[in-house]
Structures are given as structure tokens and as C-alpha cells.
Design a protein around this motif. Sequence first.
Motif, short mmCIF file in Angstrom:
data_model
loop_
_atom_site.label_atom_id
_atom_site.label_comp_id
_atom_site.label_asym_id
_atom_site.label_seq_id
_atom_site.Cartn_x
_atom_site.Cartn_y
_atom_site.Cartn_z
N MET A 1 0.85 -1.18 0.00
CA MET A 1 0.00 0.00 0.00
C MET A 1 0.89 1.24 0.00
SD MET A 1 -2.58 1.35 2.93
CE MET A 1 -4.07 0.47 2.59
N GLU A 2 0.74 2.09 -0.99
CA GLU A 2 1.53 3.31 -1.09
C GLU A 2 0.80 4.47 -0.43
OE1 GLU A 2 3.15 4.39 -4.85
OE2 GLU A 2 3.24 2.30 -5.49
N ARG A 3 1.59 5.35 0.15
CA ARG A 3 1.01 6.54 0.75
C ARG A 3 1.39 7.75 -0.08
NH1 ARG A 3 1.63 6.16 7.25
NH2 ARG A 3 0.80 4.07 7.46
N ASP A 4 0.44 8.62 -0.28
CA ASP A 4 0.73 9.87 -0.97
C ASP A 4 1.18 10.90 0.06
OD1 ASP A 4 0.01 8.90 -3.45
OD2 ASP A 4 -2.11 9.36 -3.13
N THR A 5 2.22 11.62 -0.27
CA THR A 5 2.75 12.62 0.63
C THR A 5 2.43 14.00 0.08
OG1 THR A 5 4.57 11.17 1.22
CG2 THR A 5 4.83 13.48 1.74
N ILE A 6 1.93 14.84 0.95
CA ILE A 6 1.63 16.22 0.58
C ILE A 6 2.58 17.12 1.36
CG2 ILE A 6 -0.09 18.06 0.64
CD1 ILE A 6 -2.25 15.89 0.52
N CYS A 7 3.32 17.94 0.65
CA CYS A 7 4.24 18.89 1.28
C CYS A 7 3.65 20.29 1.13
CB CYS A 7 5.61 18.83 0.62
SG CYS A 7 6.42 17.24 0.82
N LYS A 8 3.62 21.01 2.22
CA LYS A 8 3.09 22.36 2.20
C LYS A 8 4.11 23.32 2.80
CE LYS A 8 -1.79 21.24 2.71
NZ LYS A 8 -2.99 21.52 3.48
N THR A 9 4.16 24.51 2.27
CA THR A 9 4.96 25.57 2.86
C THR A 9 4.05 26.37 3.76
OG1 THR A 9 6.35 25.68 0.91
CG2 THR A 9 6.38 27.58 2.38
N ILE A 10 4.46 26.51 5.00
CA ILE A 10 3.64 27.22 5.98
C ILE A 10 4.32 28.53 6.32
CG2 ILE A 10 2.68 27.14 8.30
CD1 ILE A 10 2.66 24.09 8.01
N HIS A 11 3.59 29.61 6.23
CA HIS A 11 4.10 30.93 6.58
C HIS A 11 3.46 31.36 7.88
CE1 HIS A 11 5.95 31.55 2.65
NE2 HIS A 11 4.90 30.92 2.17
N GLN A 12 4.28 31.86 8.78
CA GLN A 12 3.76 32.35 10.05
C GLN A 12 3.97 33.86 10.09
OE1 GLN A 12 5.25 30.37 13.47
NE2 GLN A 12 4.34 31.80 14.89
N TYR A 13 2.92 34.57 10.36
CA TYR A 13 2.98 36.02 10.39
C TYR A 13 2.72 36.51 11.81
CZ TYR A 13 2.51 35.43 5.37
OH TYR A 13 2.70 35.07 4.08
N SER A 14 3.38 37.59 12.19
CA SER A 14 3.12 38.20 13.48
C SER A 14 2.89 39.70 13.27
CB SER A 14 4.29 37.98 14.44
OG SER A 14 5.45 38.58 13.95
N ARG A 15 2.42 40.33 14.27
CA ARG A 15 2.10 41.76 14.16
C ARG A 15 3.35 42.64 14.18
NH1 ARG A 15 -3.48 42.61 17.47
NH2 ARG A 15 -4.55 40.90 16.48
N GLY A 16 4.43 42.10 14.64
CA GLY A 16 5.67 42.86 14.70
C GLY A 16 6.78 41.98 15.21
#
Length: 40
Positions: A1-16
Motif C-alpha cells: 500500500m503506497e502513501r501519498d505525501t503532501i508537502c506544504k509551505t507554511i508561513h507564520q505572520y506576526s504583528r511585529g
Amino acid sequence: MERDTICKTIHQYSRGPIPEADMEKPQAIARDYKKVKNYI
């Protein structure tokens, strides 16, 4: 059984920029985690 991998770029923003005093605790936790990970 093969698994599909999903890669995501996550951006974290702050107020300052986060003050250096507030960043010290998370950085200490990250350093401790790094030490433990290197030995396991």
C-alpha cells in the motif's frame, strides 16, 4: 500500500518583531530538543 505525501509551505505572520526576552524561552527549548534528538 503506497502513501501519498503532501508537502506544504507554511508561513507564520506576526504583528511585529518579537522581543528578544520573549524569544529566549522558545530558543532554549529548541536547543534542549536538539541535544536530545542528537543522542537518540
